[in-house]
Design a protein around this motif. Structure first.
Motif, PDB file in Angstrom:
ATOM      1  N   SER A   1       0.836  -1.208   0.000  1.00  0.00           N
ATOM      2  CA  SER A   1       0.000   0.000   0.000  1.00  0.00           C
ATOM      3  C   SER A   1       0.868   1.253   0.000  1.00  0.00           C
ATOM      4  CB  SER A   1      -0.918  -0.021   1.220  1.00  0.00           C
ATOM      5  OG  SER A   1      -1.620   1.180   1.327  1.00  0.00           O
ATOM      6  N   TRP A   2       1.911   1.251   0.827  1.00  0.00           N
ATOM      7  CA  TRP A   2       2.824   2.402   0.856  1.00  0.00           C
ATOM      8  C   TRP A   2       3.440   2.625  -0.524  1.00  0.00           C
ATOM      9  CZ3 TRP A   2       5.947   0.958   5.871  1.00  0.00           C
ATOM     10  CH2 TRP A   2       5.144   1.208   6.989  1.00  0.00           C
ATOM     11  N   ARG A   3       3.869   1.536  -1.158  1.00  0.00           N
ATOM     12  CA  ARG A   3       4.480   1.654  -2.485  1.00  0.00           C
ATOM     13  C   ARG A   3       3.466   2.181  -3.506  1.00  0.00           C
ATOM     14  NH1 ARG A   3       9.516  -0.860  -3.186  1.00  0.00           N
ATOM     15  NH2 ARG A   3      10.040  -2.298  -1.526  1.00  0.00           N
ATOM     16  N   ALA A   4       2.266   1.640  -3.478  1.00  0.00           N
ATOM     17  CA  ALA A   4       1.237   2.039  -4.455  1.00  0.00           C
ATOM     18  C   ALA A   4       0.887   3.513  -4.322  1.00  0.00           C
ATOM     19  CB  ALA A   4      -0.011   1.173  -4.271  1.00  0.00           C
ATOM     20  N   ARG A   5       0.874   4.025  -3.097  1.00  0.00           N
ATOM     21  CA  ARG A   5       0.541   5.438  -2.865  1.00  0.00           C
ATOM     22  C   ARG A   5       1.765   6.333  -2.914  1.00  0.00           C
ATOM     23  NH1 ARG A   5      -2.276   5.198   2.751  1.00  0.00           N
ATOM     24  NH2 ARG A   5      -0.309   4.176   3.009  1.00  0.00           N
TER      25      ARG A   5
END
Length: 108
Positions: free
Chosen positions: A22-26
């Motif tokens: 999630s951190w990477r995607a955002r």
């Protein structure tokens, strides 16, 4: 599905692989976690946040990291508009210093 290195990183950070994904995607950087790692494990914030330099800085560089941790902690307490303003001021200051160095080199 997370890569094996992502799974290992998530485990080392004490988070789920989904949270890391999630951190990477955002494109979201968990500043509080980075500051904690810098403080507790002596890991360079340049390395954590920017991927530059050594993971563990030379002893004389630790003071600069401590100052950076303090700055990031202060920024975290500001709202988004104030953070953007501080960022613009910092970029302006950096550009001014660069121009001053260039002018000084031309004089020599």
């Amino acid at each position: 599905m997370a890569a094996p290195s992502d799974a290992a990183l998530a485990k080392a950070l004490g988070i789920s692989p989904q949270t890391l994904g999630s951190w990477r995607a955002r494109a979201s950087i968990p500043y509080a976690l980075c500051m904690d790692l810098a403080r507790t494990d002596g890991i360079s914030l340049d390395w954590l946040l920017l991927g530059r330099g050594a993971m563990v800085p030379e002893p004389q560089a630790l003071m600069a990291d401590d100052a950076l941790v303090a700055i990031l902690a202060t920024l975290q307490g500001l709202d988004a508009q104030d953070q953007e303003h501080v960022h613009r001021v910092a970029l302006d200051r950096k550009l001014l210093r660069q121009l001053q160095r260039e002018v000084a080199s031309l004089r020599n």
